[in-house]
Design a protein around this motif. Structure first.
Motif, short mmCIF file in Angstrom:
data_model
loop_
_atom_site.label_atom_id
_atom_site.label_comp_id
_atom_site.label_asym_id
_atom_site.label_seq_id
_atom_site.Cartn_x
_atom_site.Cartn_y
_atom_site.Cartn_z
N GLU A 199 42.90 39.78 53.61
CA GLU A 199 41.88 40.32 54.50
C GLU A 199 42.24 40.13 55.97
N ARG A 253 44.24 48.08 49.98
CA ARG A 253 43.30 47.25 49.21
C ARG A 253 43.76 47.11 47.76
N LEU A 279 44.60 43.02 56.91
CA LEU A 279 44.29 44.36 56.42
C LEU A 279 44.06 45.36 57.55
#
Length: 463
Positions: free
Chosen positions: A125, A119, A128
């Motif tokens: 995203e 992060r 991730l």
């Protein structure tokens, strides 16, 4: 089996030692590349980007294990070169103790920090979750990575570069098969690639250990060697940990570049990932020559043959720079088709960006050839401070690239990080090598053989 590099023509010995090492390093990279290749071809670009992003963070820990185990093996090689076989067993015992302790610390630190680091790097995203899953599994297997590298480096320190190649080839085949099965048929996705890597490493490590115990009596550590291992922890730590930190410092620079790439989007991350995989294959000849010089320098340093080390460096530079020129041209010419190994032909932007990276990096391979040989030679002599300083220079250049060039020049700026880092590292390395060799040649009378030369193997050269 074991082989001394202190007798015979340096160029011939270096080349014969390097060839199996090069093949082994190519297998190692194919082993690492298999995850990206199979994920990229069986899933999608986001999955490839996740593996690439995870790989950059993973290099911080894996690079540390490779660095410290190489450092431990320097002392093993020095003692083997001086004929100190009791010292070889004590060195192996100390290396194992430090390997266990280091693995425990690395695993305990890396696992809880995996998601926060991703992060912090502004990981997109959409990739991730997969990147976090991949890294968590790899970090859980840190002890396996540590001991595969340790056993392989011990064998190379004893002059055997072929046996690690055999076990690595076996692990590579197993990894590819498991990758395909776990991703395609078990539905494990990116996590399956990480599981396959760990299982393959476990098998290679066990094979390596069994071989050493059965075929190499010199590696059978005795009870007395374990008792003396505590006294040997200091000398091994003095060389091993700086080399580990050096690799990690370099990885921090790569992480800074990864953060800059993440801000450019998943397409840039995928392009950089594919280009780096190709680039890593291209740099293998130079790295293999460098690793050979670490063993060559360490054994001859233990034998007190300083002029022979200098001769080996000159001959190895000529071979490595020649290889770098040929490989660089070939990759530039065939860069686009090579990128399509990882992504489909329809990913035109990924292919275009990847080729930009390859042109910038491959045209300057000769700098990397010099860097590897000088750095590993200094490490073989027991020097730890200057190579670490060179690593810090690489870090500074990569951070500069991430903050300035990537911001203003985009993907091309990020791609220039490696050549700039090579230039920054070469300045302290070449300066240190010239002064070190001049001092050692002055201190050692070339006419004196190893029997009447003070043996430095139990006390690494001051940094």
């Amino acid at each position: 089996m074991t082989k001394s590099l202190t007798q015979g023509r340096p160029a011939k010995l270096i080349l014969l030692f390097t060839v199996p090492l090069l093949i082994g390093n190519l297998f190692q990279q194919f082993y690492n590349m298999a995850d990206a290749l199979i994920v990229g071809r069986t899933m999608d670009v986001n999955a490839l980007a996740a593996v690439g992003c995870a790989g950059t963070v993973m290099a911080f820990i894996v690079g540390f294990t490779q660095g410290i185990t190489s450092g431990f093996a320097i002392i093993t090689a020095q003692r083997f070169g001086s004929g100190n076989l009791d010292g070889v067993r004590k060195s192996i015992a100390a290396s194992i103790v430090l390997g266990v302790l280091s693995s425990a610390v690395l695993t305990a630190v890396s696992l809880p920090l995996t998601a926060p680091i991703l992060r912090l790097l502004n990981t997109p995203e959409e990739i991730l979750s997969d990147a976090n899953a991949y890294l968590s599994i790899i970090f859980a297997g840190t002890v396996v990575t540590m001991f595969f590298n340790l056993f392989s480096n011990i064998l190379r320190a004893l002059g055997d570069s072929r046996t690690p190649l055999i076990f690595l080839a076996i692990a590579c085949v197993i990894n590819v098969i498991l990758d395909y099965v776990l991703i395609r048929y078990a539905g494990m996705g990116v996590a399956g690639a990480a599981v396959a890597t760990v299982i393959a490493q476990i098998l290679a490590t066990v094979c390596c250990l069994i071989f050493m115990l059965i075929k190499l009596p010199i590696t059978r550590v005795r009870r007395a060697d374990w008792r003396s291992a505590m006294r040997d922890l200091g000398p091994h730590s003095k060389i091993g940990f700086p080399m580990g930190f050096q690799s990690s410092i370099i990885s921090i620079g790569q992480i800074a570049i990864q953060a800059a790439l993440n801000s450019l989007g998943a397409t840039s991350v995928a392009a950089y990932t594919a280009a780096q995989k190709i680039d890593t294959f291209g740099t293998m000849p130079m790295m293999s020559f460098g690793i050979t010089m670490a063993t060559f320098a360490a054994q001859n340093y233990g034998a007190g043959k300083i002029e022979r080390i200098h001769q080996g460096v000159r001959q190895c530079l000529a071979m490595s720079i020649s290889f770098s020129a040929v490989v660089g041209v070939l990759i530039i010419l065939f860069g686009k088709p090579l990128t399509q190994i990882f992504v489909g032909a329809q990913e035109t932007e990924v292919i275009r960006l990847s080729h930009i990276y390859l042109i910038i990096n491959c045209s300057l391979y000769f700098l990397l050839a010099i860097l590897f040989i000088i750095r590993y030679t200094l490490q073989g002599l027991g020097k730890s401070f200057v190579p670490t300083l060179a690593g810090a220079m690489e870090l500074c250049m990569r951070v500069f690239t991430a903050l300035i060039l990537a911001h203003y020049l985009g993907f091309a700026g990020a791609s220039a990080s490696n050549p700039l880092a090579w230039v920054g590292a070469l300045i302290p390395l070449c300066t240190s090598y010239l002064f070190t060799m001049r001092r050692l040649l002055t201190e050692h009378d070339p006419g004196r053989g190893p029997d009447d030369t003070a043996r430095p193997s139990d006390a690494p050269a001051a940094s």
